[in-house]
Write an enzyme that holds these catalytic residues in place. Sequence first.
Site, PDB file in Angstrom:
ATOM      1  N   GLU A 283     -11.977   0.824   3.537  1.00 18.92           N
ATOM      2  CA  GLU A 283     -12.251   0.163   4.868  1.00 18.92           C
ATOM      3  C   GLU A 283     -11.786   1.083   6.057  1.00 18.92           C
ATOM      4  O   GLU A 283     -11.257   0.593   7.285  1.00 18.92           O
ATOM      5  CB  GLU A 283     -11.491  -1.160   5.178  1.00 18.92           C
ATOM      6  N   HIS A 556      -3.016  -4.619   2.413  1.00 18.24           N
ATOM      7  CA  HIS A 556      -2.922  -4.095   1.069  1.00 18.24           C
ATOM      8  C   HIS A 556      -1.880  -3.236   0.665  1.00 18.24           C
ATOM      9  O   HIS A 556      -1.243  -2.603   1.607  1.00 18.24           O
ATOM     10  CB  HIS A 556      -4.190  -3.334   0.935  1.00 18.24           C
TER      11      HIS A 556
END
Length: 574
Positions: A283, A556
């Site tokens: 990402e 994350h």
Amino acid sequence: MTLRESPFSNGCAEGLHAVGWALILPCFWFLEKILAVCNSTSLERAQRAEQECYLNPLRVFFGAILFFTLFLLTAPLALLGFLLWAPLQAARRPFSYHQEAAVPQEEQPVGSSKVTFGFVTGNLCLLPDGLARFNNLGHTQRRATAIGKLIAHGVSRPRIRIFVDSPSSCGTLSPSSSLLPQPTASYGATGQQDQSPPEDRANQAGRAPRTQGDVAIDLQGEDPEPSAPPASAANFNQNSNQQSRRGHRHPPRELGALGSGDDVPWEVSALFPANTDMVCLEEVFDKRAAQKLTAALGPLFGHVLYDVGVYACQVPGCCAGFKFFNSGLFLASRYPVLEAQYHCFPNSKGEDALAAKGLLAVKVLIGQNQEQNVVGYFSCTHLHAPEGEGAIRCIQLDMVTKWIAEFQAQTKQSNETVVFDVLCGDFNFDNCSPDDVLEQKHGLFEDYRDPCRAGPGKEKQWVIGTLLNQPTLYDDEVKTPDNLQETLEREELRKCYIAQPIPLAGCPLVYPEPGQPWVGRRIDYILYRESTLHKQCHTEVEEFTFVTQLAGLTDHIPVGLRLTVTLDSDGADP
């Protein structure tokens, strides 16, 4: 030969592409600011709680009007730039390559039979600022700068090696020795991983020498000679001592015992693993953020692949729909990249179809052993995200398996020794949710080994989920590396901040099973396999790490894996 740096084969196309993007960027930036000014993160809302209540509505109102006006004024230039930029995507190679002289590492001992490799993966959610805020993360450019510095600080710190003087000594903790000589200069390899002496040398030595990039700690009966370690080493020692006091750490193990059964050394660390060789990030969609990461990690690793993926419309059957964003994959490697190949998933749906998610597979040169090139294969991916669509992810896993096999078949040479084959990334499914049962049983896990997996739908006892609950990213328990580290080590706290497993539609969730620990969703994976390695190579897990250093900067938890590769004495012969 190494890859060319530019994604275009000639300077003219590269220049036109740069001009087209320069015309698009202002309009794109103003659109991003419209979304950002109207969407605040929970941290910003908390900070505004002490301000006058009328200030924020005024800021939103006038800010939205200002940026929308500027967006309209720059739209004609953006349209012109798009007409120039879009056709050039057909001639663009699907990644940019950056290389430079990396920080020199300690020379690797020649003729040893062991070498260790460190890998790290993490999802950074570096979307354009307005979109990142939907994940409760803002200020993409600031986060990218901070993340780059933190990763560089973590992986470049001294690595602690402990020597024990006793009849049952296990040598070093996390021993690191090499079966390889230094790579030849013709391949530009200047960033080899930091290695310690072979185990037999460590056992013969009365006191381990201090080497570049390492801090050696002697645990003999007598007091060691005083020596002041570097500041970064002192911080790491303090962190390690704190961890030991909590009583959640595995003791030092003999090298031969690693990776057998559930005996996988693991830790929750407030720093990235020292001497990491390859970092895969997901990402990293924003181009400016990718450039900031490249500037931070390039001098340390030496070889970076960024802006990976395709844009606009592609050949039918290659990608689904128009691609507004690249794949988000970003790779930094200490070893020169010999070959690289990207594939785009053709079956994306919904919002995922806006990005060119896919697979990046690379072959890197580790060194040369006699007349053999020693190489490694490393692949990274980011699978379909929406919940309840496991069939799409299973098809993508089939593609990943097929593409990796084809890439290795095309690039493997007869004079090469393959010493590692690693696959990592954000798979967007876990090994505990009833909703992900299709992916949990995929054949990929029969080919690749997952150090955290006890079986389909069952994690090992020590595993920790890697997906954080977005609304609580800035709570005191998780907003700093040390606090997040302590939270992850306590099961009662993990339940509050790690994402819950996903139940089947219409079925109540019963989790965990009686007698089992609470793990949560682990969707970030590092897998490895031996079937494609040189027949004399054997792989063992030296350590698995859950990293909290990016607390407050992403949703994350990055993970790290260190592998020890042993080459039998006759393994150098083909």
